[in-house]
Scaffold this active site. Sequence first.
Site, PDB file in Angstrom:
ATOM      1  N   ASP A  80       0.846  -1.191   0.000  1.00  0.00           N
ATOM      2  CA  ASP A  80       0.000   0.000   0.000  1.00  0.00           C
ATOM      3  C   ASP A  80       0.883   1.242   0.000  1.00  0.00           C
ATOM      4  O   ASP A  80       2.080   1.160   0.272  1.00  0.00           O
ATOM      5  CB  ASP A  80      -0.948   0.008   1.215  1.00  0.00           C
ATOM      6  N   ASP A  82       1.400   4.990   1.526  1.00  0.00           N
ATOM      7  CA  ASP A  82       1.002   5.942   2.558  1.00  0.00           C
ATOM      8  C   ASP A  82       1.648   7.294   2.295  1.00  0.00           C
ATOM      9  O   ASP A  82       2.770   7.367   1.805  1.00  0.00           O
ATOM     10  CB  ASP A  82       1.435   5.440   3.941  1.00  0.00           C
ATOM     11  N   ASP A 159       8.798   3.206  13.545  1.00  0.00           N
ATOM     12  CA  ASP A 159       9.376   2.084  14.293  1.00  0.00           C
ATOM     13  C   ASP A 159      10.817   1.735  13.923  1.00  0.00           C
ATOM     14  O   ASP A 159      11.704   1.746  14.772  1.00  0.00           O
ATOM     15  CB  ASP A 159       8.459   0.841  14.227  1.00  0.00           C
TER      16      ASP A 159
HETATM   17  P1  ATP Z   1       3.761  -3.462   5.090  1.00  0.00           P
HETATM   18  O1  ATP Z   1       4.518  -3.678   3.856  1.00  0.00           O
HETATM   19  O2  ATP Z   1       3.573  -4.692   5.867  1.00  0.00           O
HETATM   20  O3  ATP Z   1       2.489  -2.666   4.913  1.00  0.00           O
HETATM   21  P2  ATP Z   1       4.657  -1.080   6.394  1.00  0.00           P
HETATM   22  O4  ATP Z   1       6.021  -0.661   6.831  1.00  0.00           O
HETATM   23  O5  ATP Z   1       3.986  -0.280   5.331  1.00  0.00           O
HETATM   24  O6  ATP Z   1       4.736  -2.602   5.998  1.00  0.00           O
HETATM   25  P3  ATP Z   1       2.368  -0.493   7.992  1.00  0.00           P
HETATM   26  O7  ATP Z   1       1.814  -1.268   9.120  1.00  0.00           O
HETATM   27  O8  ATP Z   1       1.564  -0.368   6.734  1.00  0.00           O
HETATM   28  O9  ATP Z   1       3.777  -1.137   7.689  1.00  0.00           O
HETATM   29  O10 ATP Z   1       2.719   0.949   8.550  1.00  0.00           O
HETATM   30  C1  ATP Z   1       3.132   2.008   7.741  1.00  0.00           C
HETATM   31  C2  ATP Z   1       4.240   2.802   8.410  1.00  0.00           C
HETATM   32  O11 ATP Z   1       3.771   3.355   9.641  1.00  0.00           O
HETATM   33  C3  ATP Z   1       5.468   1.989   8.791  1.00  0.00           C
HETATM   34  O12 ATP Z   1       6.368   1.842   7.719  1.00  0.00           O
HETATM   35  C4  ATP Z   1       6.047   2.798   9.936  1.00  0.00           C
HETATM   36  O13 ATP Z   1       6.756   3.911   9.450  1.00  0.00           O
HETATM   37  C5  ATP Z   1       4.797   3.335  10.627  1.00  0.00           C
HETATM   38  N1  ATP Z   1       4.366   2.427  11.715  1.00  0.00           N
HETATM   39  C6  ATP Z   1       3.447   1.470  11.616  1.00  0.00           C
HETATM   40  N2  ATP Z   1       3.261   0.857  12.782  1.00  0.00           N
HETATM   41  C7  ATP Z   1       4.070   1.448  13.661  1.00  0.00           C
HETATM   42  C8  ATP Z   1       4.308   1.283  15.043  1.00  0.00           C
HETATM   43  N3  ATP Z   1       3.682   0.350  15.739  1.00  0.00           N
HETATM   44  N4  ATP Z   1       5.225   2.088  15.622  1.00  0.00           N
HETATM   45  C9  ATP Z   1       5.858   3.042  14.914  1.00  0.00           C
HETATM   46  N5  ATP Z   1       5.671   3.239  13.610  1.00  0.00           N
HETATM   47  C10 ATP Z   1       4.780   2.473  12.985  1.00  0.00           C
HETATM   48 MG    MG Z   2       2.054  -0.548   4.653  1.00  0.00          MG
END
Ligand code: ATP
Ligand code: MG
Length: 448
Positions: A80, A82, A159
């Site tokens: 996705d 963001d 994170d």
């Molecule tokens: P994926 O490919 O699994 O979607 P992602 O890194 O995009 O991985 P998401 O859960 O979609 O993970 O979250 C988007 C972003 O939000 C992360 O890349 C991170 O920067 C931030 N984030 C998400 N969850 C947390 C958390 N629990 N603590 C701090 N930052 C977070």
């Molecule tokens: Mg994501």
Amino acid sequence: MLLYGRTNFEQQCDLFPGNSLAEVKISAPVTIPCSEHPISQAHIDQNALKVLSRLNEAGFDSYLVGGCVRDLLLGREPKDFDVATDAKPEEVRRLFRRARLIGRRFRLAHVRFGREIIEVATFRGMPKPVSAGPRQTVEGRILQDNVFGSQGEDAIRRDFTVNALYYDIRDHSVIDYVGGIDDLSRGLLRVIGDPEVRYREDPVRLLRALRFAAKLGFKIEPATAAPIRELGRLLLGVPPARMFEEVIKLFHGGCALQTYELLRHYRLFEYLFPLTEEALAIERDGYPLTLVPNALANTDSRVQADKPVTPAFLFAALLWEPLCRQLETHMARGHTRHEAVQTATTSVLTQQSQRIAIPRRFSAVVREIWMLQSRFNRRTGKQPFRLLEHRRFRAAYDFLLLRIEVGEERSDLGDWWTRFQAVEEPERRSMVRKLSAGRKRVRKRQRV
Ligand code: ATP
Ligand code: MG
């Protein structure tokens, strides 16, 4: 991305504080120009591009951020896209007809394009000092309110360093406040700030560390890995509904088997599935008695082949051993098999739901998959025809094959059912007749 209810970020909003970062110095960012990284605009989602351009044209700063930038840099396809911006949620809403504000304490905008949602979050900053000091949960998790901030503040509240990179569509540069680019090129997963404090703020980060390590094939940097085992118990304080979402991400991301091995290695699995962990202690021929790894490998190949997967199958497999154990206990107490299956199913699902809230629409299917297992052995008269018509036949049959793989049933039973599905009605009838005529009831380890 919408999973089975609320979105990732909506859930994180209330659990994404950052007072531990008050001491983290925000250094000037490193900007990696277009010529020095592999991201091409062609790989960016059209709708995300529309959101970014509109925000920029309205005079705001806006960037792609997080997992999508990480994945684009690694040459992977992001799940996705963001967006992070300095526009306030209300300002975002005014710009997009299809925007909806979500979140309670920290609001963000969802801009909808058909089925796709682009999540637009305003940069988050340091929480204001709370007069009564930081609020803590019983497990020591720190709770704070969220406030808006600068891009640098936003970066250090994320994170892992590789999840805190920004991409600017105006000059195609990547912006890095935390050394994420270096870690990315070295294949290292590193928490931003003090790992222990960051895990305490939000224990789901423990799971995220293992998930990303498995998914990206990254090493967990030693300081990031060090507290994981010790802090596993903090997961007990995470609401079961959020745990469900996280477990689905752990096991439906295409690297379930590897993630499972990491979860067991770091002793987090026992906080997710305590009954299963207990059952894993029992060995047969020197191996834990379990079909879990096979089920996860199977799920991985389905995900990789873009075939549908369901949480019901996953939970049916993950909780199968505890079910069998409880079933034996109930049978030993003199219950009929049918009663024992009913009671054991209810008991396992109820106990499990204290950790992970499995929505009813899935737990009902788990129950059906389990209940149908004994019916595969009843192949006389109309019974196999009825079973074939059952709406959960396919899931139950797949589950039977798993059980056969680990030696719980004979493989000829699976072959019979495979053929029974494939042939026409007259041949089916003849299969049943033949079986009834010369049937020796040989059963191997039939437990349900
Ligand atoms: P994926 O490919 O699994 O979607 P992602 O890194 O995009 O991985 P998401 O859960 O979609 O993970 O979250 C988007 C972003 O939000 C992360 O890349 C991170 O920067 C931030 N984030 C998400 N969850 C947390 C958390 N629990 N603590 C701090 N930052 C977070
Ligand atoms: Mg994501």
